[in-house]
Scaffold this active site. Sequence first.
Site, PDB file in Angstrom:
ATOM      1  N   ASP A  81     -36.125   5.499  18.730  1.00  0.00           N
ATOM      2  CA  ASP A  81     -36.347   4.179  18.151  1.00  0.00           C
ATOM      3  C   ASP A  81     -35.243   3.911  17.138  1.00  0.00           C
ATOM      4  OD1 ASP A  81     -37.249   1.911  16.819  1.00  0.00           O
ATOM      5  OD2 ASP A  81     -39.265   2.682  16.481  1.00  0.00           O
ATOM      6  N   ILE A  82     -34.382   2.959  17.418  1.00  0.00           N
ATOM      7  CA  ILE A  82     -33.239   2.684  16.547  1.00  0.00           C
ATOM      8  C   ILE A  82     -33.669   2.305  15.128  1.00  0.00           C
ATOM      9  CG2 ILE A  82     -32.966   0.236  17.151  1.00  0.00           C
ATOM     10  CD1 ILE A  82     -29.853   0.939  17.106  1.00  0.00           C
TER      11      ILE A  82
ATOM     12  N   VAL B  93     -35.250  -5.232  20.543  1.00  0.00           N
ATOM     13  CA  VAL B  93     -34.630  -4.554  19.405  1.00  0.00           C
ATOM     14  C   VAL B  93     -34.531  -5.495  18.210  1.00  0.00           C
ATOM     15  CG1 VAL B  93     -32.448  -3.561  18.579  1.00  0.00           C
ATOM     16  CG2 VAL B  93     -33.316  -2.934  20.818  1.00  0.00           C
ATOM     17  N   ASP B  94     -34.123  -6.722  18.452  1.00  0.00           N
ATOM     18  CA  ASP B  94     -33.945  -7.710  17.394  1.00  0.00           C
ATOM     19  C   ASP B  94     -35.243  -7.914  16.609  1.00  0.00           C
ATOM     20  OD1 ASP B  94     -32.737  -9.694  15.849  1.00  0.00           O
ATOM     21  OD2 ASP B  94     -32.793 -11.202  17.417  1.00  0.00           O
TER      22      ASP B  94
ATOM     23  N   SER C 172     -27.699  -5.907  25.292  1.00  0.00           N
ATOM     24  CA  SER C 172     -27.793  -6.872  26.402  1.00  0.00           C
ATOM     25  C   SER C 172     -28.549  -6.395  27.640  1.00  0.00           C
ATOM     26  CB  SER C 172     -26.408  -7.369  26.839  1.00  0.00           C
ATOM     27  OG  SER C 172     -25.916  -8.305  25.914  1.00  0.00           O
TER      28      SER C 172
ATOM     29  N   VAL D 149     -33.809  -8.296  27.683  1.00  0.00           N
ATOM     30  CA  VAL D 149     -34.068  -9.659  28.157  1.00  0.00           C
ATOM     31  C   VAL D 149     -32.796 -10.387  28.606  1.00  0.00           C
ATOM     32  CG1 VAL D 149     -36.198  -9.942  26.835  1.00  0.00           C
ATOM     33  CG2 VAL D 149     -34.029 -10.658  25.832  1.00  0.00           C
ATOM     34  N   TYR D 150     -31.614  -9.889  28.217  1.00  0.00           N
ATOM     35  CA  TYR D 150     -30.361 -10.507  28.653  1.00  0.00           C
ATOM     36  C   TYR D 150     -29.918  -9.996  30.021  1.00  0.00           C
ATOM     37  CZ  TYR D 150     -29.625 -12.819  24.121  1.00  0.00           C
ATOM     38  OH  TYR D 150     -29.724 -13.611  23.009  1.00  0.00           O
TER      39      TYR D 150
END
Length: 175
Positions: free
Chosen positions: A10-11, A33-34, A117, A120-121
């Site tokens: 987990d970042i 992540v955001d 990315s 969801v990207y």
Amino acid sequence: MQRFSIVKGDIVKANTDAIVNAANTSLLGGGGVDGAIHRAAGAELLEECENLGGCKTGEAKMTRGYKLKANYVIHTPGPIWRGGKWKEDELLQSCYENSLRLARENGVKSIAFPSISTGVYCFPVERAAKIAVKAICDFLKSDDFFQRVVLVCFDKETEAAYSNALKEYQKKYVE
């Protein structure tokens, strides 16, 4: 490449001077992540981001880390995958290079990256892994400033893709 490692984790919990946020261009939080970084850092992060005026895809901006272990967050909006015909590879490479440059300019000696990315990207993970690994390793070969760069992968599949990309890079560029 002893200064570069790939881990599953987990970042938000990374024990580095800075963590990189796979942000959207508004820098005002989102999913994946955001969203996790914004939630963990607290409301002060959003307040600081509101004053940054957003960030273009491939570029990077830095804020304090607030309630995170990391002292700083480097926000970089990755490209949305559109089939590879809209400079997605170059933009993704820029995310890593500009984040590393910004970290170095601000005296950050250790940094953790997510897989930018690929959520969801929809950037293909194997392709993103090759771009990320090459960008990071090339940067580290040309600059001995960083003590540690960690690529934090959310799941085993992503970790395997990045580990394979690193092995491929080492065969091609190191041996």
